[in-house]
Design a protein around this motif. Structure first.
Motif, PDB file in Angstrom:
ATOM      1  N   GLN A  67       0.819  -1.204   0.000  1.00 30.49           N
ATOM      2  CA  GLN A  67       0.000   0.000   0.000  1.00 30.49           C
ATOM      3  C   GLN A  67       0.859   1.262   0.000  1.00 30.49           C
ATOM      4  O   GLN A  67       0.579   2.220  -0.736  1.00 30.49           O
ATOM      5  CB  GLN A  67      -0.941  -0.013   1.212  1.00 30.49           C
ATOM      6  N   GLN A  71       0.631   3.881  -3.129  1.00 33.18           N
ATOM      7  CA  GLN A  71       0.207   5.264  -2.898  1.00 33.18           C
ATOM      8  C   GLN A  71       1.310   6.239  -3.284  1.00 33.18           C
ATOM      9  O   GLN A  71       1.034   7.319  -3.834  1.00 33.18           O
ATOM     10  CB  GLN A  71      -0.223   5.456  -1.446  1.00 33.18           C
ATOM     11  N   ASP A  78      -7.206   5.295  -5.031  1.00 36.93           N
ATOM     12  CA  ASP A  78      -8.035   4.404  -4.219  1.00 36.93           C
ATOM     13  C   ASP A  78      -9.055   3.659  -5.077  1.00 36.93           C
ATOM     14  O   ASP A  78     -10.039   3.123  -4.563  1.00 36.93           O
ATOM     15  CB  ASP A  78      -8.746   5.168  -3.105  1.00 36.93           C
ATOM     16  N   ARG A 240      -3.044   7.175   3.490  1.00 35.43           N
ATOM     17  CA  ARG A 240      -3.731   5.965   3.044  1.00 35.43           C
ATOM     18  C   ARG A 240      -3.048   4.672   3.467  1.00 35.43           C
ATOM     19  O   ARG A 240      -3.581   3.594   3.219  1.00 35.43           O
ATOM     20  CB  ARG A 240      -3.929   6.029   1.523  1.00 35.43           C
ATOM     21  N   TRP A 245      -7.225   4.439   7.822  1.00 35.87           N
ATOM     22  CA  TRP A 245      -7.675   4.414   6.424  1.00 35.87           C
ATOM     23  C   TRP A 245      -7.831   2.982   5.937  1.00 35.87           C
ATOM     24  O   TRP A 245      -8.819   2.633   5.284  1.00 35.87           O
ATOM     25  CB  TRP A 245      -6.691   5.164   5.528  1.00 35.87           C
ATOM     26  N   HIS A 249     -11.306   0.682   4.698  1.00 28.92           N
ATOM     27  CA  HIS A 249     -11.422   0.129   3.349  1.00 28.92           C
ATOM     28  C   HIS A 249     -10.980  -1.341   3.373  1.00 28.92           C
ATOM     29  O   HIS A 249     -10.038  -1.733   2.680  1.00 28.92           O
ATOM     30  CB  HIS A 249     -10.557   0.939   2.369  1.00 28.92           C
ATOM     31  N   LYS A 252     -10.138  -3.855   0.322  1.00 27.06           N
ATOM     32  CA  LYS A 252      -8.951  -3.633  -0.502  1.00 27.06           C
ATOM     33  C   LYS A 252      -7.744  -4.435  -0.001  1.00 27.06           C
ATOM     34  O   LYS A 252      -6.708  -4.485  -0.668  1.00 27.06           O
ATOM     35  CB  LYS A 252      -8.604  -2.142  -0.547  1.00 27.06           C
TER      36      LYS A 252
END
Length: 325
Positions: A67, A71, A78, A240, A245, A249, A252
């Motif tokens: 991640q 990012q 996203d 993120r 965060w 989510h 994901k």
């Protein structure tokens, strides 16, 4: 778990005897998770010179680093389905068995890939981020990862799991075998000062994410971008990759692609593991290793890691990695 129909293509080197009946059942289920053909396809992948592999032993911070890297390179994307999906940061050993094309276009450079390979088996010619974590924590997290997916809570005890899935592993005899935690680490250690390799400690990534994210950004060659764009990417990765965060989510980061693709081959119900994610709250209850298991894990460090690294403990290794910066 209820059994789903259909025969599985068993991984011949993953089936081994166990004195614990519950662990033996777990091994039988896991033997269908990868196929030999699929794994060999992944290991034969030819990366490009700019590609980046996130290489870890299981449960050492792979998802978090995927991640962070994604990012950083996108500046805050996203829109992806799952972090190991096609075109995001796919898992090379499992990609073919999940119908994922490793050469699929990715949204930004560098291309990202995940692997649990030790250095001799990992595709050559790319750049490598090696994430390491305290072996005690890895062992517990590995157990928790399978609980609720490959076995029901309470079905498999922690101690026999750690003995069979952590302590029993050693040097891989073939490409079909995974290395132990200790041999994975020592296989990559000689490359620690190479320009194409970056060592990151999971604990330091959690403790000081901004400093570690900036190290990763430098390794990804993002400083070559305009300063304003670099700061935007760093800030996006900070936001993120936060626990808050990622917990907001969960799909994901929940392995739903591999679950849908491989549950039947493992004789699991189609919805086995549904709703179970990798991102857990810092204060979530966790199994506790016995003092005997801790001593056995530490003894493997003394036998395997200390002679190669000169580090008597994991904390010594953290200090050695910090000194590389």
């Amino acid at each position: 778990w209820p059994r789903a129909g259909g025969a599985s293509a068993l991984m011949p080197f993953e089936i081994s005897a166990s004195n614990d009946a519950a662990v033996a059942r777990l091994k039988q289920r896991l033997s269908g998770f990868e196929t030999e053909e699929g794994r060999r396809k992944g290991l034969a992948f030819q990366p490009g010179a700019g590609d980046v592999f996130v290489c870890t032993t299981p449960k050492a911070g792979t998802t978090l680093m995927q991640q962070v890297c994604h990012q950083l390179r996108t500046g805050g994307d996203d829109s992806f389905d799952e972090i190991s999906a096609e075109g995001v940061a796919p898992f090379i050993e499992l990609a073919a068995d999940c119908g994922i094309a490793l050469d699929a276009q990715q949204p930004a450079a560098p291309r990202l890939f995940k692997s649990h390979c030790w250095e001799p088996h990992c595709p050559k010619g790319a750049r490598y981020i090696i994430v390491v974590r305290n072996p005690h924590a890895c062992a517990v997290s590995f157990y928790s990862f399978f609980e609720g997916w490959f076995f029901e809570p309470g079905e498999v005890a922690l101690e026999p799991f750690v003995r069979d899935f952590v302590l029993a592993r050693g040097v891989p005899e073939t490409e079909m075998q995974n290395p132990s935690y200790w041999h994975h680490l020592t296989s990559w250690w000689p490359r620690r000062a190479d320009s194409d390799t970056l060592f990151v400690c999971y604990e330091d990534l959690v403790k000081d994410r901004e400093a570690q994210i900036r190290r990763v950004a430098e390794f990804l060659l993002l400083p070559n971008t305009a300063p304003a764009d670099l700061e935007r990417c760093v800030n996006a990765a900070l936001e993120r990759s936060s626990l808050e965060w990622m917990q907001a989510h969960p799909t994901k980061f929940d392995e739903h692609i591999s679950k849908r693709a491989r549950n039947a081959a493992c004789s699991l119900a189609p919805d086995a593991g549904a709703g179970g994610g990798k991102v857990r709250a810092a204060d979530a209850p966790r199994p506790v290793l016995s003092e005997e298991l801790k001593r056995e894990l530490d003894a493997r460090w003394t036998d395997v890691v200390a002679p190669v690294t000169g580090c008597a403990t994991y904390e010594d290794l953290r200090a050695a990695i910090a000194a590389l910066r």
